[in-house]
Write a protein that holds these residues in place. Structure first.
Motif, PDB file in Angstrom:
ATOM      1  N   ARG A   1      12.522   2.625 -16.698  1.00 31.82           N
ATOM      2  CA  ARG A   1      13.738   3.045 -15.978  1.00 31.82           C
ATOM      3  C   ARG A   1      13.471   4.256 -15.090  1.00 31.82           C
ATOM      4  O   ARG A   1      13.977   4.321 -13.962  1.00 31.82           O
ATOM      5  CB  ARG A   1      14.866   3.330 -16.964  1.00 31.82           C
ATOM      6  CG  ARG A   1      15.502   2.070 -17.531  1.00 31.82           C
ATOM      7  CD  ARG A   1      16.791   2.356 -18.298  1.00 31.82           C
ATOM      8  NE  ARG A   1      16.585   3.211 -19.453  1.00 31.82           N
ATOM      9  CZ  ARG A   1      16.303   2.785 -20.682  1.00 31.82           C
ATOM     10  NH1 ARG A   1      16.186   1.498 -20.917  1.00 31.82           N
ATOM     11  NH2 ARG A   1      16.146   3.636 -21.665  1.00 31.82           N
ATOM     12  N   ALA A   2      12.674   5.201 -15.571  1.00 32.82           N
ATOM     13  CA  ALA A   2      12.367   6.390 -14.765  1.00 32.82           C
ATOM     14  C   ALA A   2      11.622   5.997 -13.492  1.00 32.82           C
ATOM     15  O   ALA A   2      11.955   6.458 -12.391  1.00 32.82           O
ATOM     16  CB  ALA A   2      11.554   7.389 -15.588  1.00 32.82           C
TER      17      ALA A   2
ATOM     18  N   VAL B   1      12.751   5.678  -9.013  1.00 35.69           N
ATOM     19  CA  VAL B   1      11.936   6.182  -7.892  1.00 35.69           C
ATOM     20  C   VAL B   1      11.477   5.020  -7.014  1.00 35.69           C
ATOM     21  O   VAL B   1      11.590   5.075  -5.784  1.00 35.69           O
ATOM     22  CB  VAL B   1      10.709   6.959  -8.441  1.00 35.69           C
ATOM     23  CG1 VAL B   1       9.727   7.303  -7.339  1.00 35.69           C
ATOM     24  CG2 VAL B   1      11.162   8.216  -9.167  1.00 35.69           C
ATOM     25  N   HIS B   2      10.949   3.985  -7.637  1.00 33.32           N
ATOM     26  CA  HIS B   2      10.414   2.845  -6.904  1.00 33.32           C
ATOM     27  C   HIS B   2      11.527   2.115  -6.146  1.00 33.32           C
ATOM     28  O   HIS B   2      11.340   1.704  -4.997  1.00 33.32           O
ATOM     29  CB  HIS B   2       9.713   1.904  -7.887  1.00 33.32           C
ATOM     30  CG  HIS B   2       8.882   0.853  -7.256  1.00 33.32           C
ATOM     31  ND1 HIS B   2       7.949   1.108  -6.269  1.00 33.32           N
ATOM     32  CD2 HIS B   2       8.827  -0.487  -7.476  1.00 33.32           C
ATOM     33  CE1 HIS B   2       7.370  -0.013  -5.916  1.00 33.32           C
ATOM     34  NE2 HIS B   2       7.891  -1.008  -6.627  1.00 33.32           N
TER      35      HIS B   2
ATOM     36  N   THR C   1       0.832  -1.200   0.000  1.00 35.75           N
ATOM     37  CA  THR C   1       0.000   0.000   0.000  1.00 35.75           C
ATOM     38  C   THR C   1       0.870   1.255   0.000  1.00 35.75           C
ATOM     39  O   THR C   1       0.619   2.205  -0.754  1.00 35.75           O
ATOM     40  CB  THR C   1      -0.953  -0.001   1.217  1.00 35.75           C
ATOM     41  OG1 THR C   1      -1.799  -1.156   1.115  1.00 35.75           O
ATOM     42  CG2 THR C   1      -1.806   1.248   1.255  1.00 35.75           C
ATOM     43  N   ALA C   2       1.913   1.265   0.810  1.00 34.24           N
ATOM     44  CA  ALA C   2       2.815   2.412   0.849  1.00 34.24           C
ATOM     45  C   ALA C   2       3.521   2.604  -0.491  1.00 34.24           C
ATOM     46  O   ALA C   2       3.723   3.742  -0.951  1.00 34.24           O
ATOM     47  CB  ALA C   2       3.844   2.243   1.968  1.00 34.24           C
ATOM     48  N   MET C   3       3.882   1.517  -1.146  1.00 32.36           N
ATOM     49  CA  MET C   3       4.596   1.594  -2.427  1.00 32.36           C
ATOM     50  C   MET C   3       3.713   2.082  -3.568  1.00 32.36           C
ATOM     51  O   MET C   3       4.211   2.574  -4.574  1.00 32.36           O
ATOM     52  CB  MET C   3       5.177   0.227  -2.799  1.00 32.36           C
ATOM     53  CG  MET C   3       6.257  -0.268  -1.881  1.00 32.36           C
ATOM     54  SD  MET C   3       7.722   0.757  -1.999  1.00 32.36           S
ATOM     55  CE  MET C   3       8.042   0.980  -0.273  1.00 32.36           C
ATOM     56  N   LEU C   4       2.394   1.961  -3.432  1.00 33.34           N
ATOM     57  CA  LEU C   4       1.500   2.419  -4.496  1.00 33.34           C
ATOM     58  C   LEU C   4       1.648   3.915  -4.757  1.00 33.34           C
ATOM     59  O   LEU C   4       1.373   4.383  -5.866  1.00 33.34           O
ATOM     60  CB  LEU C   4       0.047   2.079  -4.157  1.00 33.34           C
ATOM     61  CG  LEU C   4      -0.335   0.608  -4.301  1.00 33.34           C
ATOM     62  CD1 LEU C   4      -1.778   0.388  -3.861  1.00 33.34           C
ATOM     63  CD2 LEU C   4      -0.134   0.116  -5.720  1.00 33.34           C
TER      64      LEU C   4
ATOM     65  N   ALA D   1       1.069   2.310 -14.710  1.00 31.14           N
ATOM     66  CA  ALA D   1       0.350   1.681 -13.613  1.00 31.14           C
ATOM     67  C   ALA D   1       1.231   0.581 -13.037  1.00 31.14           C
ATOM     68  O   ALA D   1       2.178   0.121 -13.682  1.00 31.14           O
ATOM     69  CB  ALA D   1      -0.967   1.092 -14.124  1.00 31.14           C
ATOM     70  N   GLN D   2       0.904   0.129 -11.840  1.00 28.97           N
ATOM     71  CA  GLN D   2       1.707  -0.903 -11.178  1.00 28.97           C
ATOM     72  C   GLN D   2       1.766  -2.173 -12.023  1.00 28.97           C
ATOM     73  O   GLN D   2       2.813  -2.792 -12.165  1.00 28.97           O
ATOM     74  CB  GLN D   2       1.145  -1.175  -9.777  1.00 28.97           C
ATOM     75  CG  GLN D   2       1.974  -2.097  -8.940  1.00 28.97           C
ATOM     76  CD  GLN D   2       1.575  -3.548  -9.101  1.00 28.97           C
ATOM     77  OE1 GLN D   2       0.416  -3.868  -9.360  1.00 28.97           O
ATOM     78  NE2 GLN D   2       2.530  -4.437  -8.973  1.00 28.97           N
ATOM     79  N   ALA D   3       0.657  -2.577 -12.620  1.00 30.99           N
ATOM     80  CA  ALA D   3       0.645  -3.792 -13.435  1.00 30.99           C
ATOM     81  C   ALA D   3       1.505  -3.611 -14.689  1.00 30.99           C
ATOM     82  O   ALA D   3       2.200  -4.545 -15.112  1.00 30.99           O
ATOM     83  CB  ALA D   3      -0.787  -4.162 -13.814  1.00 30.99           C
TER      84      ALA D   3
END
Length: 142
Positions: A107-108, A112-113, A23-26, A35-37
């Protein structure tokens, strides 16, 4: 025999920790064009030789069904993030290749992630991180 109560407590703790961290990583995806997927698809594709992966390999790394992955990949093709072509080794399969635009976007966001993950995981020292990795792999093994 494993202590049942301890096993349930460990499972609940693992599940809740995963949920809270996820949840925090979203937040990493809120201000991004992926999007995450989509990030997950590009993670598999960009780590593959020639930034090309079989659709079935992408599907096996995702937590959604094969038809959902296929629709997601089709949307990513439309957005110019990946290209899709027939698999010459499997007439029923497809190869997915990251486009330059998709690789750049990945890559961008990965920068961050990755920082967010490292920051969150910094609560554990290196030995604890290795133990966590190894235990998670042991749970995933069949």
């Amino acid at each position: 025999m494993t202590d049942r109560k301890l096993a349930i407590e460990a499972w609940e703790s693992l599940f809740r920790a995963q949920h809270e961290v996820f949840t925090a990583m979203l937040a990493d995806f809120e201000e991004n064009h992926l999007a995450q997927a989509e990030y997950d698809v590009l993670l598999t594709v960009t780590r593959s030789p020639d930034m090309t992966a079989r659709l079935r390999d992408i599907t096996s790394n995702m937590l959604i069904s094969q038809p959902s992955v296929s629709r997601l990949v089709d949307r990513m093709v439309t957005r110019g993030l990946v290209a899709k072509c027939s698999d010459p080794d499997d007439g029923r399969g497809a190869l997915i290749r990251a486009t330059d635009e998709g690789a750049r976007a990945f890559r961008a966001l990965a920068t961050v992630h990755g920082r967010s993950i490292a920051e969150r995981m910094s609560r554990l020292d290196d030995d604890e991180l290795r133990t966590l990795r190894d235990l998670a792999e042991k749970l995933r093994s069949r």
